[in-house]
Design an enzyme around this catalytic site. Structure first.
Site, PDB file in Angstrom:
ATOM      1  CE  LYS A  87      -4.500   0.873   0.189  1.00 17.64           C
ATOM      2  NZ  LYS A  87      -5.616   0.011  -0.243  1.00 17.64           N
TER       3      LYS A  87
HETATM    4  P1  NAD Z   1     -13.128   7.699  -2.364  1.00 17.38           P
HETATM    5  O1  NAD Z   1     -12.054   8.706  -2.152  1.00 17.38           O
HETATM    6  O2  NAD Z   1     -13.667   7.499  -3.725  1.00 17.38           O
HETATM    7  O3  NAD Z   1     -14.367   8.003  -1.385  1.00 17.38           O
HETATM    8  C1  NAD Z   1     -14.249   8.104  -0.006  1.00 17.38           C
HETATM    9  C2  NAD Z   1     -15.585   8.544   0.546  1.00 17.38           C
HETATM   10  O4  NAD Z   1     -15.531   8.523   1.980  1.00 17.38           O
HETATM   11  C3  NAD Z   1     -15.970   9.969   0.146  1.00 17.38           C
HETATM   12  O5  NAD Z   1     -17.363  10.030  -0.084  1.00 17.38           O
HETATM   13  C4  NAD Z   1     -15.609  10.769   1.398  1.00 17.38           C
HETATM   14  O6  NAD Z   1     -16.344  11.978   1.523  1.00 17.38           O
HETATM   15  C5  NAD Z   1     -16.007   9.778   2.460  1.00 17.38           C
HETATM   16  N1  NAD Z   1     -15.417  10.085   3.768  1.00 17.38           N
HETATM   17  C6  NAD Z   1     -14.172  10.542   4.043  1.00 17.38           C
HETATM   18  N2  NAD Z   1     -14.065  10.761   5.353  1.00 17.38           N
HETATM   19  C7  NAD Z   1     -15.258  10.436   5.918  1.00 17.38           C
HETATM   20  C8  NAD Z   1     -15.764  10.483   7.233  1.00 17.38           C
HETATM   21  N3  NAD Z   1     -15.022  10.907   8.247  1.00 17.38           N
HETATM   22  N4  NAD Z   1     -17.034  10.048   7.446  1.00 17.38           N
HETATM   23  C9  NAD Z   1     -17.799   9.627   6.412  1.00 17.38           C
HETATM   24  N5  NAD Z   1     -17.377   9.590   5.145  1.00 17.38           N
HETATM   25  C10 NAD Z   1     -16.125   9.998   4.898  1.00 17.38           C
HETATM   26  O7  NAD Z   1     -12.554   6.318  -1.779  1.00 17.38           O
HETATM   27  P2  NAD Z   1     -12.967   4.844  -2.149  1.00 17.38           P
HETATM   28  O8  NAD Z   1     -12.063   4.373  -3.233  1.00 17.38           O
HETATM   29  O9  NAD Z   1     -14.431   4.740  -2.302  1.00 17.38           O
HETATM   30  O10 NAD Z   1     -12.510   4.084  -0.826  1.00 17.38           O
HETATM   31  C11 NAD Z   1     -13.337   3.993   0.326  1.00 17.38           C
HETATM   32  C12 NAD Z   1     -12.852   2.827   1.179  1.00 17.38           C
HETATM   33  O11 NAD Z   1     -12.884   1.628   0.394  1.00 17.38           O
HETATM   34  C13 NAD Z   1     -11.418   2.942   1.676  1.00 17.38           C
HETATM   35  O12 NAD Z   1     -11.347   2.280   2.923  1.00 17.38           O
HETATM   36  C14 NAD Z   1     -10.641   2.151   0.648  1.00 17.38           C
HETATM   37  O13 NAD Z   1      -9.408   1.668   1.162  1.00 17.38           O
HETATM   38  C15 NAD Z   1     -11.612   1.030   0.391  1.00 17.38           C
HETATM   39  N6  NAD Z   1     -11.413   0.310  -0.873  1.00 17.38           N
HETATM   40  C16 NAD Z   1     -11.438   0.956  -2.070  1.00 17.38           C
HETATM   41  C17 NAD Z   1     -11.309   0.209  -3.240  1.00 17.38           C
HETATM   42  C18 NAD Z   1     -11.407   0.847  -4.598  1.00 17.38           C
HETATM   43  O14 NAD Z   1     -11.385   0.108  -5.597  1.00 17.38           O
HETATM   44  N7  NAD Z   1     -11.567   2.146  -4.713  1.00 17.38           N
HETATM   45  C19 NAD Z   1     -11.095  -1.176  -3.181  1.00 17.38           C
HETATM   46  C20 NAD Z   1     -11.078  -1.802  -1.938  1.00 17.38           C
HETATM   47  C21 NAD Z   1     -11.251  -1.047  -0.799  1.00 17.38           C
END
Ligand code: NAD
Length: 431
Positions: A120
């Site tokens: 990561k």
């Molecule tokens: P992103 O940046 O697209 O979205 C993140 C979202 O979380 C946004 O809507 C943001 O406003 C919100 N957020 C941030 N802080 C917050 C808070 N304190 N309370 C509530 N909401 C909050 O990110 P993403 O890619 O959707 O990733 C989200 C999670 O999923 C992370 O834990 C990431 O590691 C995990 N993840 C992502 C992927 C991927 O393919 N993008 C794959 C596996 C896991």
């Protein structure tokens, strides 16, 4: 290993009194290590990252000043293949968080049986407050600093919070320049389609979350129609999960992002919320699709399904006893602390753990890498079929193991993952 002098405390593998994400990861790993019968040496190796790289990146800002950003790339394990894992841009990024996220990638790739280790990256920055030019210079500086770490057979980054296909495009461009202009798309996944990205990658994680929810419902003898769900986080994972859940007859009554949440008993119109977010600087602030609620309220709503899809440490010992959903699917990485696990288990709440629930993204990343290396590209339905089969198989493996050993889905997923990683570790031989 490049490491700061005073960082020994940071990588200390003992589970701390304060459950930060790395301690939560370790306490679950230790339980599985015990059951699988790891030797003390194997336990020691897998409880630490294998490499930590830190780079301070000077970036010329638009106002003429220079800012220095702290950045990390952590490789947890390469036992099963090259390091694989996203890059996070957020103000809270710190080394222990990146260490936890890297280790989760090891277990995740092992659970879904794809030939990758875990890694990561992260940069402590506020992407929403930076211009596109600043973000491009930052991303290129990071790529230059990590040019010997990354590689299609060494370590393959992808998007995570705060990054998207745009940043991946800059990485592949900079990395290819640094390698005598040879175009090397397989160094990174989650790229735009035009640069060798895969069809289906953008929606892959949310689609996978939905697939495992539907599988769990089927195993529980429940139909999706008429069930309700709350989704925390409205970025890539949260919004796409919400969209697919509602397409499958599940009423999404609450959504949120970092600006707060919205509740609507008759169901939120997800396509409207997505459109609003895209036209309003990427947030739901001011969205009128329901009454305003806080993120804390969202987690304890009276719904059937809860999908935390934002950050770590949202479901804790403090609020686990108030959660009313009976099914939780962890879209985010590490949304539940290890201390909350027994409370949820005792209350009979089924948790589909992060290392299984959100693996749809890395599965399609794997198929992107395969396509780049073969120079042959699949149709969207070919990608989806492969990804669906992979995650369904993983769900069945985990579910069957949980039933056989009478343990939670999380424990079963860790057992499978640790078993697979340690088998590979043993085959690599002694050091
Ligand atoms: P992103 O940046 O697209 O979205 C993140 C979202 O979380 C946004 O809507 C943001 O406003 C919100 N957020 C941030 N802080 C917050 C808070 N304190 N309370 C509530 N909401 C909050 O990110 P993403 O890619 O959707 O990733 C989200 C999670 O999923 C992370 O834990 C990431 O590691 C995990 N993840 C992502 C992927 C991927 O393919 N993008 C794959 C596996 C896991």
């Amino acid at each position: 290993m490049s490491r700061k002098k005073d960082d020994t405390a940071v990588i200390e593998p003992k589970a701390n009194a304060h459950m930060d994400p790395y301690s939560s990861m370790l306490s679950r790993f230790y339980v599985a290590a015990e059951r699988v019968g790891l030797s003390p040496d194997e336990r020691e190796i897998l409880s630490r990252p294998s490499e930590i790289h830190i780079a301070y990146l000077p970036v010329a800002m638009d106002d003429g000043s220079v800012r220095v950003f702290e950045s990390y790339r952590v490789i947890h394990s390469r036992a099963l293949g090259p390091g694989k894992g996203g890059i996070r841009y957020a103000p809270e990024v710190n080394m222990r968080e990146v260490m936890a996220l890297a280790a989760w990638m090891t277990w995740k790739c092992a659970v879904v049986n794809i030939p990758y280790g875990g890694a990561k990256g992260g940069i402590t920055c506020e992407p929403k407050k930076m211009s596109v030019g600043e973000l491009e210079r930052l991303t290129r500086a990071y790529t230059r600093a990590m040019s010997e770490v990354f590689g299609p057979d060494k370590d393959i980054p992808a998007p995570d919070m705060g990054t998207s296909a745009r940043e991946m495009a800059w990485i592949v461009d900079e990395y290819s320049r640094l390698h005598r202009g040879n175009y090397i798309p397989a160094v990174v996944t989650g790229k735009p389609l035009e640069l060798g990205g895969s069809k289906g990658r953008v929606e892959a994680t949310g689609r996978g979350v939905t697939t495992v929810i539907l599988q769990a419902l089927q195993r529980m003898g429940r139909r999706p129609d008429g069930l309700t769900a709350a989704v925390q986080g409205f970025g890539n994972v949260g919004s796409i999960t919400a969209k697919f859940l509602s397409q499958n007859g599940i009423r999404v009554v609450a959504i949120s992002d970092k600006t707060g949440g919205v509740y609507n008993e008759s169901g939120i119109l997800i396509h409207q919320a997505i459109q609003y977010r895209d036209n309003h600087g990427g947030t739901l602030e001011g969205f009128k699709g329901g009454e305003r609620i806080t993120n804390e309220q969202l987690l304890t709503l009276d719904v059937d399904i809860l999908v935390p899809a934002a950050l770590e440490d949202q479901i804790t010992a403090r609020n686990a006893s108030q959660i009313k959903a009976w099914l939780i699917a962890e879209g985010a990485n590490g949304p539940t602390t290890a201390e909350a696990d027994p409370i949820l288990n005792e209350r009979g709440i089924t948790v589909i753990p992060d290392i299984l629930a959100n693996a749809g993204g890395v599965i399609v990343s794997y198929y992107e890498w395969v396509q780049n290396r073969r120079g042959h590209y699949y149709t969207e339905s070919e990608v989806q079929e492969r990804a669906d089969n992979t995650i369904k198989q993983a769900f069945d493996d985990v579910f069957t193991r949980a039933a056989a050993h009478k343990v939670s889905l999380r424990e079963a997923a860790y057992l499978l993952a640790v078993e697979r990683v340690v088998r590979a570790l043993r085959m690599h031989g002694k050091y």
